[in-house]
Write an enzyme that holds these catalytic residues in place. Structure first.
Site, PDB file in Angstrom:
ATOM      1  N   HIS A 143      44.880  32.456  40.853  1.00 41.88           N
ATOM      2  CA  HIS A 143      44.240  32.363  39.540  1.00 41.88           C
ATOM      3  C   HIS A 143      43.880  30.912  39.217  1.00 41.88           C
ATOM      4  CE1 HIS A 143      45.941  36.430  38.997  1.00 41.88           C
ATOM      5  NE2 HIS A 143      44.971  36.589  38.102  1.00 41.88           N
ATOM      6  N   LYS A 147      46.153  29.144  33.939  1.00 40.17           N
ATOM      7  CA  LYS A 147      46.985  30.329  33.722  1.00 40.17           C
ATOM      8  C   LYS A 147      48.446  29.923  33.575  1.00 40.17           C
ATOM      9  CE  LYS A 147      47.834  35.003  35.546  1.00 40.17           C
ATOM     10  NZ  LYS A 147      47.501  35.650  34.261  1.00 40.17           N
TER      11      LYS A 147
END
Length: 252
Positions: A143, A147
């Site tokens: 990600h 995040k």
């Protein structure tokens, strides 16, 4: 025509859903709710959901965890089904969600992507064949660098789908750097990568004797989550009270 109330309409996902609905002749936006009013929409926008007096067939919630209680109260009071896309809910909020599902239709999934939810099903079938055959299982999720949580909720959902299918015989391992020993057969390794602007990438590896089988899902845009939410709203409109998830939408 399914009329949708977008809770969190002026956020990034709310605006994406607005655009997706414009391209879909089966749905329309009845109204929106957002505390931020700096965006002009083609539908009425209310500062909070309790002040909304526009009737809708279903609510899509892409807001923040703190607002979920009010959304559930509104939906129960007005008997409007709700697609809950907001993440990071506490145990207390999840319990309130379950209580609300006894009075109104509620759909909640760890990931709204149609592809991820298909993958959840495929992995349940795969692990029943490859697990007993001694294949090692590893998950790698990637990600963007902003995040906060690790591993991702989706990675855990993928792991749980396999572990549920195998009666919870696997133990999750997140870090092997502190232990110098061979891998245990019933381990399921889960690794997280954070970098750049990666939207979401999940890879499940079954490594066996002389062969490797991989399942992979890559999200190139957050629109995949918005598309899933719109499909969920179409499905949920008119449904009786109960707890639903994306597997009900896809109808395996």
């Amino acid at each position: 025509m399914v009329k949708i109330l977008i809770h969190g309409c002026n956020g990034r996902m709310g605006q994406m859903i607005t655009g997706l609905i414009k391209e879909d002749d089966q749905v329309e936006v009845a109204a929106g709710v957002d505390a931020f009013t700096g965006i002009t929409n083609t539908y009425p926008v209310f500062g909070n959901i309790q002040s909304c007096d526009v009737k809708a067939d279903v609510v899509i919630d892409f807001s923040n965890a703190g607002a979920v209680g009010g959304v559930l109260d509104y939906c129960v009071e007005n008997q409007v089904p709700v697609v809950l896309c907001t993440t990071g809910l506490s145990g207390e909020q999840l319990e309130k969600m379950r209580e609300a599902s006894g009075k109104v239709a509620v759909l909640k999934s760890a990931n709204m992507s149609m592809g991820i939810n298909l993958l959840l099903k495929l992995l349940k079938d795969a692990v029943k064949v490859l697990g007993p055959a001694g294949y090692d299982i590893e998950l790698v999720e990637r990600h963007h660098n902003q995040k906060l949580d690790s591993p991702s909720g989706t990675a855990l959902a993928l792991a749980d789908s396999m572990n549920d299918a195998m009666n919870h015989e696997y133990t999750y391992v997140y870090d092997r750097s502190q232990v110098r020993q061979k891998r245990e057969k019933k381990e399921m390794g889960i690794s997280a990568v954070r970098g750049g602007t990666i939207v979401g990438d999940h890879e499940v590896i079954f490594a066996g004797p002389d062969e490797v089988i991989e399942f992979k899902h890559t999200a190139y845009s957050r629109s995949v989550f918005g598309k899933g939410a719109v499909e969920a709203a179409k499905f949920l409109a008119g449904k009786p009270a109960g707890m639903y998830d994306m597997s009900d939408v896809i109808q395996f």
